[in-house]
Design a protein around this motif. Structure first.
Motif, PDB file in Angstrom:
ATOM      1  N   GLY A 174       0.795  -1.218   0.000  1.00 57.73           N
ATOM      2  CA  GLY A 174       0.000   0.000   0.000  1.00 57.73           C
ATOM      3  C   GLY A 174       0.831   1.273   0.000  1.00 57.73           C
ATOM      4  O   GLY A 174       0.517   2.228  -0.713  1.00 57.73           O
ATOM      5  N   VAL A 175       1.913   1.298   0.781  1.00 56.50           N
ATOM      6  CA  VAL A 175       2.701   2.530   0.887  1.00 56.50           C
ATOM      7  C   VAL A 175       3.354   2.883  -0.444  1.00 56.50           C
ATOM      8  O   VAL A 175       3.594   4.059  -0.733  1.00 56.50           O
ATOM      9  N   ARG A 176       3.597   1.848  -1.284  1.00 53.51           N
ATOM     10  CA  ARG A 176       4.209   2.124  -2.584  1.00 53.51           C
ATOM     11  C   ARG A 176       3.209   2.670  -3.588  1.00 53.51           C
ATOM     12  O   ARG A 176       3.608   3.128  -4.669  1.00 53.51           O
ATOM     13  N   MET A 177       1.940   2.643  -3.235  1.00 49.72           N
ATOM     14  CA  MET A 177       0.900   3.122  -4.152  1.00 49.72           C
ATOM     15  C   MET A 177       0.761   4.644  -4.128  1.00 49.72           C
ATOM     16  O   MET A 177       0.152   5.226  -5.016  1.00 49.72           O
ATOM     17  N   ARG A 178       1.305   5.292  -3.106  1.00 50.14           N
ATOM     18  CA  ARG A 178       1.125   6.748  -2.954  1.00 50.14           C
ATOM     19  C   ARG A 178       2.074   7.480  -3.898  1.00 50.14           C
ATOM     20  O   ARG A 178       3.204   7.819  -3.532  1.00 50.14           O
ATOM     21  N   SER A 179       1.642   7.759  -5.100  1.00 52.92           N
ATOM     22  CA  SER A 179       2.535   8.312  -6.122  1.00 52.92           C
ATOM     23  C   SER A 179       2.241   9.771  -6.476  1.00 52.92           C
ATOM     24  O   SER A 179       3.022  10.400  -7.185  1.00 52.92           O
ATOM     25  N   SER A 180       1.140  10.332  -6.003  1.00 58.69           N
ATOM     26  CA  SER A 180       0.788  11.706  -6.371  1.00 58.69           C
ATOM     27  C   SER A 180       1.741  12.703  -5.720  1.00 58.69           C
ATOM     28  O   SER A 180       2.406  12.386  -4.721  1.00 58.69           O
ATOM     29  N   ARG A 181       1.814  13.898  -6.284  1.00 58.96           N
ATOM     30  CA  ARG A 181       2.724  14.931  -5.781  1.00 58.96           C
ATOM     31  C   ARG A 181       2.514  15.145  -4.280  1.00 58.96           C
ATOM     32  O   ARG A 181       1.395  15.306  -3.808  1.00 58.96           O
ATOM     33  N   GLY A 182       3.622  15.142  -3.554  1.00 61.39           N
ATOM     34  CA  GLY A 182       3.536  15.354  -2.117  1.00 61.39           C
ATOM     35  C   GLY A 182       3.014  14.167  -1.357  1.00 61.39           C
ATOM     36  O   GLY A 182       2.795  14.256  -0.145  1.00 61.39           O
ATOM     37  N   GLY A 183       2.817  13.040  -2.037  1.00 56.21           N
ATOM     38  CA  GLY A 183       2.267  11.858  -1.389  1.00 56.21           C
ATOM     39  C   GLY A 183       3.296  11.126  -0.555  1.00 56.21           C
ATOM     40  O   GLY A 183       4.473  11.484  -0.501  1.00 56.21           O
ATOM     41  N   ALA A 184       2.838  10.032   0.094  1.00 55.31           N
ATOM     42  CA  ALA A 184       3.652   9.342   1.090  1.00 55.31           C
ATOM     43  C   ALA A 184       4.432   8.172   0.536  1.00 55.31           C
ATOM     44  O   ALA A 184       5.019   7.406   1.298  1.00 55.31           O
ATOM     45  N   GLY A 185       4.448   7.979  -0.788  1.00 54.67           N
ATOM     46  CA  GLY A 185       5.166   6.867  -1.380  1.00 54.67           C
ATOM     47  C   GLY A 185       6.582   7.224  -1.781  1.00 54.67           C
ATOM     48  O   GLY A 185       6.995   8.388  -1.755  1.00 54.67           O
ATOM     49  N   PRO A 186       7.380   6.219  -2.199  1.00 53.20           N
ATOM     50  CA  PRO A 186       8.808   6.431  -2.477  1.00 53.20           C
ATOM     51  C   PRO A 186       9.098   7.453  -3.570  1.00 53.20           C
ATOM     52  O   PRO A 186       9.971   8.310  -3.406  1.00 53.20           O
ATOM     53  N   GLU A 193      14.107  16.689  -2.630  1.00 50.87           N
ATOM     54  CA  GLU A 193      14.760  17.748  -3.394  1.00 50.87           C
ATOM     55  C   GLU A 193      14.121  19.103  -3.110  1.00 50.87           C
ATOM     56  O   GLU A 193      14.821  20.113  -2.967  1.00 50.87           O
ATOM     57  N   SER A 194      12.806  19.150  -2.997  1.00 47.53           N
ATOM     58  CA  SER A 194      12.126  20.407  -2.661  1.00 47.53           C
ATOM     59  C   SER A 194      12.483  20.866  -1.258  1.00 47.53           C
ATOM     60  O   SER A 194      12.666  22.060  -0.995  1.00 47.53           O
ATOM     61  N   TYR A 195      12.585  19.906  -0.353  1.00 46.83           N
ATOM     62  CA  TYR A 195      12.929  20.206   1.032  1.00 46.83           C
ATOM     63  C   TYR A 195      14.338  20.794   1.111  1.00 46.83           C
ATOM     64  O   TYR A 195      14.586  21.776   1.821  1.00 46.83           O
ATOM     65  N   ARG A 196      15.262  20.185   0.377  1.00 47.70           N
ATOM     66  CA  ARG A 196      16.625  20.709   0.356  1.00 47.70           C
ATOM     67  C   ARG A 196      16.675  22.115  -0.224  1.00 47.70           C
ATOM     68  O   ARG A 196      17.437  22.970   0.248  1.00 47.70           O
ATOM     69  N   ALA A 197      15.869  22.352  -1.255  1.00 44.77           N
ATOM     70  CA  ALA A 197      15.819  23.690  -1.848  1.00 44.77           C
ATOM     71  C   ALA A 197      15.279  24.703  -0.838  1.00 44.77           C
ATOM     72  O   ALA A 197      15.753  25.843  -0.768  1.00 44.77           O
ATOM     73  N   MET A 198      14.265  24.286  -0.043  1.00 45.62           N
ATOM     74  CA  MET A 198      13.733  25.164   0.996  1.00 45.62           C
ATOM     75  C   MET A 198      14.831  25.510   2.002  1.00 45.62           C
ATOM     76  O   MET A 198      14.991  26.684   2.383  1.00 45.62           O
ATOM     77  N   LEU A 199      15.586  24.508   2.442  1.00 42.68           N
ATOM     78  CA  LEU A 199      16.650  24.759   3.412  1.00 42.68           C
ATOM     79  C   LEU A 199      17.708  25.699   2.842  1.00 42.68           C
ATOM     80  O   LEU A 199      18.178  26.619   3.536  1.00 42.68           O
ATOM     81  N   ALA A 200      18.086  25.494   1.589  1.00 44.23           N
ATOM     82  CA  ALA A 200      19.089  26.359   0.975  1.00 44.23           C
ATOM     83  C   ALA A 200      18.596  27.792   0.894  1.00 44.23           C
ATOM     84  O   ALA A 200      19.354  28.743   1.146  1.00 44.23           O
ATOM     85  N   ASP A 201      17.317  27.965   0.559  1.00 45.94           N
ATOM     86  CA  ASP A 201      16.737  29.305   0.483  1.00 45.94           C
ATOM     87  C   ASP A 201      16.711  29.961   1.858  1.00 45.94           C
ATOM     88  O   ASP A 201      17.038  31.148   2.008  1.00 45.94           O
ATOM     89  N   GLU A 202      16.319  29.179   2.885  1.00 43.52           N
ATOM     90  CA  GLU A 202      16.288  29.711   4.250  1.00 43.52           C
ATOM     91  C   GLU A 202      17.681  30.134   4.707  1.00 43.52           C
ATOM     92  O   GLU A 202      17.862  31.216   5.274  1.00 43.52           O
ATOM     93  N   ILE A 203      18.662  29.290   4.451  1.00 41.09           N
ATOM     94  CA  ILE A 203      20.030  29.585   4.887  1.00 41.09           C
ATOM     95  C   ILE A 203      20.542  30.838   4.190  1.00 41.09           C
ATOM     96  O   ILE A 203      21.158  31.712   4.816  1.00 41.09           O
TER      97      ILE A 203
END
Length: 483
Positions: free
Chosen positions: A443-455, A463-473
């Motif tokens: 089931g967890v591998r089924m979550r494929s939509s943007r921002g979803g809980a799958g791999p 990658e978005s999270y890292r970009a947020m951190l770089a922008d904050e820094i």
């Protein structure tokens, strides 16, 4: 004279006459001890000593530039301010009974050191614009530090998220198991909330970056002062536009205390989850010994005190906010002594959030997870119910009908009529292909939509999270350390 009067007289009598205050000229006697005891703010505002000295130095340099001080007077006062700063830093500064606040204490000592020149320090300045300037300088530094610490906490969450790989656990709504989610996805959810906190602090820093110095008591000055020059000297983005607003504005304090309360709420939510996760009933996480406490009576205990205090202190932060707003709501223009009440809630909120973020960051960074126990909880057959409904939707079944079909099978499973996988396999509308969705870890591998809980969605999120951190820094480097 009764005993109380005599005692009051005796306490007043040993106070130095008149010159013990900055406002003695209008008065024929010194202040009573009860007045000083009630109005004193030195016990808590002395933490602004470096900010007051910075503001005073800029003010002195400005007075010299516009011709209100000569070079010798400027140098004498600046040297005295440097000496006071050294005494403050070393802890050797000697406060006296008449020091009402840090600002009067510093001016008193400067005058002792610089002599007559020190008496010119306060030219064209009021404690109203002096205090507001020091407080804004303090906020710029301390709120920037809180934001930096939040980024460090976001980084700790990301490190744990990456280390978690494809481990998964139940996602909850109403604290009931809902759908399986990747542990990394869950950890980063808190990181995104902290990112909004950083953004709010950055916005607050930009709004408070206005110098009130030169506004005077409320109406400016008839002397040829240069507020724009002192603003530039102190590193403010601009000088005030309205003197009444400059000395009475505490929006920036209220905004800061709100931002800190919101951070506290986010930390409280983290705390609540870790209290649950580290309990025997959940068993999802284990705390490092350095970030847990024991029991004085129960030898087996390992308590999540950091998480519990993060949860508990959020009420204190909310109280600081509501108390401050209540103080501000009925004040007429311009300055009122009520505004002295802005500092304790602000200082306390900054201190409590700073301590909480540091402790929680360490707790999270050093924790370990029982991913097997997480997976076992997430592999409960009913957790596949939404995937089964969406299987039917992909075949053309309206969602409400699919919801009812799967719900009936869940009910039959709960009634002991067979495993959910067998019930699904026997239903010709679902069959063997759909039954595969009930298998552990599917089931967890089924979550494929943007921002979803799958791999796949998780990898993009990192990658978005890292970009947020770089922008904050990058933003904080500009705001907090522009040099």
């Amino acid at each position: 004279m009764d005993l109380d009067d005599e005692h009051e007289f005796a306490r007043d009598a040993h106070l130095p006459p008149q010159a013990t205050t900055l406002w003695h000229g209008r008065f024929t006697g010194g202040p009573s001890e009860s007045l000083l005891a009630y109005t004193v703010s030195l016990p808590y505002d002395q933490r602004m000593w470096s900010d007051d000295i910075a503001g005073s130095c800029a003010h002195v340099r400005m007075l010299a530039r516009v011709g209100l001080l000569d070079g010798a007077e400027r140098d004498a006062i600046l040297a005295a301010l440097d000496a006071v700063g050294a005494e403050m830093a070393s802890g050797s500064f000697a406060f006296v009974e008449s020091d009402e606040d840090i600002h009067t204490a510093i001016e008193r000592r400067v005058t002792e050191i610089a002599g007559a020149a020190g008496g010119k320090l306060h030219t064209a300045r009021s404690r109203n614009d002096q205090v507001a300037t020091a407080l804004r300088l303090w906020c710029k530094r301390e709120l920037g530090d809180v934001a930096v610490r939040l980024v460090e906490m976001q980084e700790a969450l990301l490190d744990q998220a990456i280390g978690a790989g494809d481990a998964y656990l139940p996602g909850y709504t109403h604290l009931q198991r809902a759908q399986p989610v990747l542990l990394s996805h869950h950890l980063m959810a808190h990181g995104w909330a902290l990112g909004r906190d950083v953004s709010r602090l950055v916005d607050a820093l930009r709004r408070l970056d206005v110098s009130p110095l030169g506004a005077g008591a409320l109406a400016g000055s008839s002397l040829p002062i240069d507020p724009v020059g002192t603003a530039r000297d102190l590193g403010f983005a601009k000088a005030f536009d309205n003197s009444l607003d400059a000395v009475s504005d505490r929006d920036f304090v209220a905004e800061a205390v709100f931002d800190l309360a919101m951070i506290g709420i986010h930390l409280s939510r983290i705390g609540e989850e870790w209290v649950l996760w580290t309990s025997g009933e959940f068993g999802f996480a284990r705390l490092d010994d350095g970030y847990a406490t024991g029991s004085s009576m129960l030898p087996q205990k390992k308590n999540p005190d950091i998480a519990e205090l993060a949860r508990g202190k959020s009420g204190r932060l909310i109280g600081n906010l509501t108390g401050l707003l209540s103080t501000l709501k009925g004040l007429p223009m311009a300055y009122n002594r009520d505004l002295q009440e802005d500092k304790e809630p602000l200082f306390d909120s900054v201190e409590q959030v700073t301590l909480a973020v540091a402790a929680l960051t360490g707790m999270i960074a050093t924790a370990t997870f029982d991913t097997g126990r997480m997976a076992a909880a997430a592999d409960e057959e009913s957790m596949a119910a939404t995937d089964l409904a969406e299987f039917l939707v992909r075949g053309g079944t309206p969602f409400r009908e699919a919801h009812a079909i799967v719900g009936a099978h869940v009910q039959a499973n709960l009634a002991g009529k067979g495993s959910l996988a067998d019930l699904v396999r026997a239903d010709e509308r679902l069959g063997a292909e759909a039954a595969e969705l009930v298998r552990p870890g599917v089931g967890v591998r089924m979550r494929s939509s943007r921002g979803g809980a799958g791999p796949a969605a998780r990898d993009a999120q990192i990658e978005s999270y890292r970009a947020m951190l770089a922008d904050e820094i990058g933003t904080l480097r500009t705001l907090v350390d522009p040099g």
